[in-house]
Motif scaffolding. Sequence first.
Motif, PDB file in Angstrom:
ATOM      1  N   LEU A 159      15.985  -3.742   6.079  1.00 15.29           N
ATOM      2  CA  LEU A 159      14.716  -3.930   5.383  1.00 15.29           C
ATOM      3  C   LEU A 159      14.738  -5.113   4.424  1.00 15.29           C
ATOM      4  O   LEU A 159      13.686  -5.585   4.017  1.00 15.29           O
ATOM      5  CB  LEU A 159      14.342  -2.653   4.616  1.00 15.29           C
ATOM      6  CG  LEU A 159      14.179  -1.392   5.466  1.00 15.29           C
ATOM      7  CD1 LEU A 159      13.882  -0.191   4.573  1.00 15.29           C
ATOM      8  CD2 LEU A 159      13.071  -1.563   6.500  1.00 15.29           C
ATOM      9  N   GLY A 160      15.936  -5.553   4.037  1.00 13.08           N
ATOM     10  CA  GLY A 160      16.030  -6.668   3.103  1.00 13.08           C
ATOM     11  C   GLY A 160      16.817  -6.289   1.870  1.00 13.08           C
ATOM     12  O   GLY A 160      17.458  -5.248   1.794  1.00 13.08           O
ATOM     13  N   PHE A 185       6.360   2.185   8.066  1.00  7.51           N
ATOM     14  CA  PHE A 185       5.982   2.670   6.754  1.00  7.51           C
ATOM     15  C   PHE A 185       5.478   1.512   5.909  1.00  7.51           C
ATOM     16  O   PHE A 185       5.768   0.343   6.210  1.00  7.51           O
ATOM     17  CB  PHE A 185       7.187   3.333   6.051  1.00  7.51           C
ATOM     18  CG  PHE A 185       7.694   4.569   6.749  1.00  7.51           C
ATOM     19  CD1 PHE A 185       7.152   5.808   6.480  1.00  7.51           C
ATOM     20  CD2 PHE A 185       8.717   4.469   7.689  1.00  7.51           C
ATOM     21  CE1 PHE A 185       7.622   6.947   7.129  1.00  7.51           C
ATOM     22  CE2 PHE A 185       9.191   5.597   8.341  1.00  7.51           C
ATOM     23  CZ  PHE A 185       8.638   6.847   8.054  1.00  7.51           C
ATOM     24  N   PRO A 186       4.749   1.812   4.827  1.00  3.50           N
ATOM     25  CA  PRO A 186       4.334   0.738   3.910  1.00  3.50           C
ATOM     26  C   PRO A 186       5.554   0.085   3.253  1.00  3.50           C
ATOM     27  O   PRO A 186       6.672   0.595   3.350  1.00  3.50           O
ATOM     28  CB  PRO A 186       3.473   1.481   2.868  1.00  3.50           C
ATOM     29  CG  PRO A 186       3.092   2.774   3.519  1.00  3.50           C
ATOM     30  CD  PRO A 186       4.217   3.126   4.440  1.00  3.50           C
ATOM     31  N   PRO A 187       5.345  -1.049   2.567  1.00  4.14           N
ATOM     32  CA  PRO A 187       6.465  -1.692   1.863  1.00  4.14           C
ATOM     33  C   PRO A 187       7.127  -0.736   0.869  1.00  4.14           C
ATOM     34  O   PRO A 187       6.466   0.137   0.294  1.00  4.14           O
ATOM     35  CB  PRO A 187       5.802  -2.865   1.135  1.00  4.14           C
ATOM     36  CG  PRO A 187       4.572  -3.162   1.931  1.00  4.14           C
ATOM     37  CD  PRO A 187       4.095  -1.825   2.443  1.00  4.14           C
ATOM     38  N   LEU A 188       8.417  -0.914   0.667  1.00  2.00           N
ATOM     39  CA  LEU A 188       9.155  -0.043  -0.246  1.00  2.00           C
ATOM     40  C   LEU A 188       8.643  -0.195  -1.673  1.00  2.00           C
ATOM     41  O   LEU A 188       8.118  -1.233  -2.063  1.00  2.00           O
ATOM     42  CB  LEU A 188      10.641  -0.370  -0.208  1.00  2.00           C
ATOM     43  CG  LEU A 188      11.384  -0.146   1.107  1.00  2.00           C
ATOM     44  CD1 LEU A 188      12.882  -0.332   0.902  1.00  2.00           C
ATOM     45  CD2 LEU A 188      11.103   1.234   1.685  1.00  2.00           C
ATOM     46  N   ARG A 189       8.855   0.874  -2.444  1.00  2.00           N
ATOM     47  CA  ARG A 189       8.492   0.848  -3.859  1.00  2.00           C
ATOM     48  C   ARG A 189       9.661   0.263  -4.664  1.00  2.00           C
ATOM     49  O   ARG A 189      10.276   0.921  -5.509  1.00  2.00           O
ATOM     50  CB  ARG A 189       8.162   2.254  -4.339  1.00  2.00           C
ATOM     51  CG  ARG A 189       6.979   2.905  -3.610  1.00  2.00           C
ATOM     52  CD  ARG A 189       6.727   4.307  -4.138  1.00  2.00           C
ATOM     53  NE  ARG A 189       5.545   4.908  -3.582  1.00  2.00           N
ATOM     54  CZ  ARG A 189       5.532   5.723  -2.527  1.00  2.00           C
ATOM     55  NH1 ARG A 189       6.669   6.028  -1.919  1.00  2.00           N
ATOM     56  NH2 ARG A 189       4.405   6.236  -2.080  1.00  2.00           N
ATOM     57  N   ALA A 190       9.998  -0.967  -4.376  1.00  2.00           N
ATOM     58  CA  ALA A 190      11.096  -1.675  -5.038  1.00  2.00           C
ATOM     59  C   ALA A 190      10.835  -3.161  -4.887  1.00  2.00           C
ATOM     60  O   ALA A 190      10.102  -3.592  -3.997  1.00  2.00           O
ATOM     61  CB  ALA A 190      12.441  -1.292  -4.426  1.00  2.00           C
ATOM     62  N   LEU A 191      11.460  -3.944  -5.776  1.00  2.00           N
ATOM     63  CA  LEU A 191      11.269  -5.387  -5.748  1.00  2.00           C
ATOM     64  C   LEU A 191      12.111  -6.004  -4.648  1.00  2.00           C
ATOM     65  O   LEU A 191      13.334  -5.899  -4.647  1.00  2.00           O
ATOM     66  CB  LEU A 191      11.663  -5.998  -7.099  1.00  2.00           C
ATOM     67  CG  LEU A 191      11.557  -7.520  -7.216  1.00  2.00           C
ATOM     68  CD1 LEU A 191      10.120  -7.975  -7.035  1.00  2.00           C
ATOM     69  CD2 LEU A 191      12.110  -7.997  -8.544  1.00  2.00           C
TER      70      LEU A 191
END
Length: 953
Positions: A159-160, A185-191
Amino acid sequence: MGAPGLVQVTLLFTDIEGSTRLLRSVGDEAYGQLLDALGSLFRSIYAAHHGRVIDTQGDSCFAVFRNDPLDAMAAAARCQHALAGQAWPGGCEVRVRAGIHVGHFRRGPRSPDETYVGLDVHRAARLCEAGHGGQILVSDKVAQAVEGRLPPGFGLKPLGEFQLRDLSGTDRLFQLLAEGLATEFPPLRALDVRRFNLPLERSSLLGRETQLAELHDLLLRPENGLVSLVGPAGVGKTRLAIAVARKESGAFRDGVCFVALAAVSDAELVASTIVRALGLQESGGMPLEEVLIGYLRDRGLMLVLDNFEHLLDAAPLVAGLLASCSQLKILVTSRAALRLRGEHEYPVPPLSFPPAFPPAEGLPDHAAFHRYPALALFAERAEATASRFAITAGNFSAVVAICARLDGLPLAIELAAARANILSPGEMLAHLSRDERHGSLDLLTGGTRDAPERHRTLRGAIGWSYGLLHAEDQALFRLLSVFVGSFTVEAAAAIAAMMPAERSPGAQTDPGAHPGGLSRFAFLDALGWLVESNLLQCIEAPGAQKRFQMLETIREFGLEQLEAQGELDRALHCHAIHFLRIAEQGEKEAGGPRQSEWLGRLDEEHGNFRGALARLFGEGGDAPTGIRMACALWVFWFRRAYLREGSRWIQMACALCPPDVPPLRARLLTCDGSLARMLGDFPRAEKLLEEAATLWRVLGDREGLAWALSHLGLVKQWLGELDSGVELLEESLSLRLSSGDRRGIARSLFNLAVAEDFRCHYARAAELYRRTLDAQQELGDVWGTGRALGYLAKVALREGDHARARALCQQAMALSRQVADKWGVGLAQAGLGGVALAEGQHAAAAAMFSQSLLTFRDVGSRDRIAECLQDLSSLLRQAGRVEQAVQLSAAAVAAQQGGTLALWPAVRAEQEAEMRDALSILGPERFQKAWAEGGAMGVDEAVAMARELGHLL
């Protein structure tokens, strides 16, 4: 009793997404029953996979697994499957997210249990928190622990790199894939730090709402691939570009990449700077523009190229990227437009302010200052320096006049406002008015009378701010302008200590004194005062040390002051000597146990090395010092894959090398030849290295000769002279064994092993690889150890020892990542793919081969791209996709022919056998058709096809 030991366990955190909403929906009693049922379900599943629940709090659950991370992954997947078939109160939907991480914990001295506290527990919890219901996130530690041995039906999706909430550092995250589970899924809740590498904003952006809205509209238009923010220095182009990129980042699925170009002195280096900013590397002969196009072609990404005005000769590179990458947007900041077809120039205006000489009705009310961005900026920056500052009726007209005199230029206003702690607005205005007639400003604008008026205004503001400094602070400011890019306190102090201090006749010299005779503490105070005065910036840096930098316009002024004071030559000499010492120390450390630290340090100082070399090799420079620095940096350029740039500097050094210094010429020829070898220019490498070897023999320098032969032998191999190459490599090893050069022995052993492997002398190659590994481990050479492990894994795979091959690849992967050796990572990934293929795990093999293919594409290694395509061809043939296997095999041959490196004989023999088999299956007509289609593919098309086919397995 002995000290408690550490044990490794896998941590699994789960919680319910939207638990508060769920509670309100079903009520307290039903929610309590739901949690009980969920807990009972999870406990039974965990127990079946050797795990147990440690703690529950509300809807969250913390469990540990002692045996293997695969147990936790299987349990998490099974929980998600069970949830899908469960009936819940009121027909509600329960969506659970999970995070899996590996940690080490101390075993208690009196209990078999461990105490599960510490950062690893928090990291696992934050990992769970970053996901979405139905999603299972896995940390990099878990991914490395299971790499190459996932069971059928399971996979890991990278995912990065992210920064988790409340935790320092970054984490590479993966999503667990399993049959029957959702994948999108939507983008993760992290930077996402990889996708958004924008600099941290030092302060708020004021008064740019109109520009942000207009640029939003411009960037949304498909025809606007290139938008250039143009304007004079100090108008705020960079700040606006960062704000635009941050605001628009959601529109680019593959992120935003900020490329700082102020410290780049030559247009030839722009491509390699972009390559580095994107996290790529160069390896082999593939042109860097081709590497960039291959990476960017199918990516929805924005490149921000900051400070382009001195690199306009690189404009064709920008045009080429835009022509080949349809989803790419490029945002440029420059004092001048690039003048490219399709470029949209956007002039950045200064900040607005009320008329300085108002009509009869007077100025607007002072309480309305926030309506004018220039005044609001002045107020904000002044308050940051003097907490009690406020714009009042008494000082309002002076503030307006200051902003008018400074033409609304943000940088000039910030410089003025930084003096609010010592001057009132009225006093500032008086100083600015008086200094317009002062001789110091004549110096500022001298030689720039033809510059744009606003540029001269900014220079005047810098000069005014500089004029308010004490003499000692001015001396330090001038000296710091010699740094290119950023610098540390230690570097500034070291160079300052080399500068002569001003002193009265007969005064004693303090050897530790800094400019103006400052003590160490006074030096630090002066540095802090320059930061407070906005003449210097303290920037965020990945290392432990703080780093500082000057804005380019301020630095230009500082260099002019150095020259005016007659200090420029001495300061540049001190800068060069300091960084020569750093380079030479780095050369010694780059092959030892501290290499990761030192390679990182050399990377951080690359701008200073570039600046020093450009001056040393320029007109009136110091060529001998430049040659020493270039020779010292050879190892850094080699190991960090700055191949073209390193070759360019070495060639400049060769051109300036005195003909009557044979040892120096021999060294330069060897450096140049080795880099030419790495770039795949074998005819040139052969010529250079043979000349070097001849010189070393005449000089009687056995180590120099061994060094040249260790590269020349590999060059001969790739030119088809296999036996001759091995003879040269054996001579190199013999010379180093007799001298006891441990590092040289390790390098010669490895090169000889590769040569023997290439000509299919496998037993001899295996022995040499093992000796190489022992030597590299003894030295603490992480880079070399990783490479040796990767090649030893090939030996184990040939011998049928799949478990050992997998373990060796995993070790190689970890070490290569430690020293940012992407080529080494790609080698380990290919090895893991080979293990999976040998075990019949087609999906796992396809995943690893595809990752390896992308890694080698991103480092521009065309020969390894060809091998990966052939690996995937073998996989497709085993999976029954014979026609597509033929296409990829033909694409591999075409990729190899487009470069300078041939397929290894063993790979070529396997390819020929497989193609004979494919011919018998397909028949001549179908075979020839498939072969022609594959051979007509370019590298990017072949890579895309290989990845698509890999996903189908």
